[in-house]
Design an enzyme around this catalytic site. Structure first.
Site, PDB file in Angstrom:
ATOM      1  N   SER A 166     -36.380 -46.372  24.894  1.00 26.94           N
ATOM      2  CA  SER A 166     -36.739 -47.338  23.852  1.00 26.94           C
ATOM      3  C   SER A 166     -36.028 -47.077  22.529  1.00 26.94           C
ATOM      4  CB  SER A 166     -38.256 -47.364  23.644  1.00 26.94           C
ATOM      5  OG  SER A 166     -38.757 -46.079  23.359  1.00 26.94           O
ATOM      6  N   HIS A 217     -38.583 -45.285  17.585  1.00 28.73           N
ATOM      7  CA  HIS A 217     -38.267 -46.709  17.443  1.00 28.73           C
ATOM      8  C   HIS A 217     -37.623 -46.994  16.089  1.00 28.73           C
ATOM      9  CE1 HIS A 217     -41.515 -48.008  20.594  1.00 28.73           C
ATOM     10  NE2 HIS A 217     -40.512 -47.317  21.125  1.00 28.73           N
TER      11      HIS A 217
END
Length: 271
Positions: A166, A217
């Protein structure tokens, strides 16, 4: 033979038989082979997907029989030890154990079937888009370095143990965010609005559900924005020799790290 009208592979608008570029988003007219490759994501995207899947299966194999005796909910969840051996990152592996190479390896590891499924679905959607706007070499540079950047920020923020694609995927999102803002116009504004929605959703998801690495992230998105600006996108200049060299360097580093992780983890587990 005269070309037929086709749909633009980027924005979906109709391109007339005489148009060399889409009048809406300026994407070059695809040939038949190019159209097929574009729709399938390209060999590079497929290779990244394949590497993630192979390492997920390897992480399960390193569990031994325990991978199939932990109950139905955890049947396809690799153990923490398997992930650590294969290159999970964070303050424990990087700071305590000195395994700096895990900043790259951890991008190809996942904690369960749902984890890899959702990450690969996102990668399958976003990577071809970035490859279209930046070129495949720049896309892979952004993917690789953003993943490292996201996990490096995680270490600075004292995240002890983390894995997943991610952070790298967020780097691709960051690159699209920069592209939309920089390009402007109807198409650029549409890209910026859509990608901004993804960023907001990621932030909300990260704060609602426990165990999400928000530092990874955020670091990935910031890295993607910076790399998007430094590398430039196709409309500002086609890919050049430097981009190809950097992409090859990223590929060599990734292959070397993953092979090293696989060999050392297998030796530690079975020898």
């Amino acid at each position: 033979m005269k070309d037929r009208s086709v749909l633009c592979p980027q924005c979906g608008q109709l391109m007339g038989s005489s148009q060399a570029r889409c009048s809406w988003c300026n994407t070059p007219r695809p040939g038949r082979l190019q159209w097929a490759v574009s729709r399938q994501g390209g060999w590079l995207v497929q290779t990244i997907l394949g590497a993630n899947i192979v390492f997920f299966l390897l992480s399960l194999a390193l569990n031994g029989r325990h991978a199939f005796s932990a109950g139905p909910l955890n049947i396809l969840s690799p153990s923490r030890m398997s992930l650590l051996l294969l290159g999970a990152t964070g303050t424990v592996p990087v700071v305590d154990l000195g395994r700096v190479w895990t900043l790259l390896a951890a991008n190809y590891l996942h904690g369960g079937l749902l984890h890899i499924f959702f990450n690969m679905m996102a990668l399958r959607q976003i990577a071809p888009w970035v490859s279209r706007e930046y070129g495949p070499n720049r896309m892979f540079i952004i993917y690789t370095l953003s993943g490292i950047g996201g996990f490096l920020l995680s270490v600075v923020a004292d995240v002890p143990f983390t894995i997943g694609a991610s952070a790298a995927i967020c780097g691709l999102i960051g690159a699209l965010l920069y592209f939309g803002k920089s390009r402007g116009g109807c198409y650029g504004a549409a890209v910026y609005r859509e990608v901004s929605g993804w960023v907001i959703s990621l932030a909300l998801f990260g704060f609602v559900f426990p165990g999400i690495n928000n530092w990874g992230h955020g670091g990935g998105i910031l890295s993607g924005i910076v790399l998007g600006k430094l590398l430039g996108y196709q409309e500002h200049g086609e890919e050049n020799l430097l981009h190809r060299i950097l992409s090859i360097a990223c590929a060599a580093a990734t292959a070397g790290v993953l092979v090293w992780a696989a060999l050392t983890a297998t030796a530690a587990r079975f020898l």
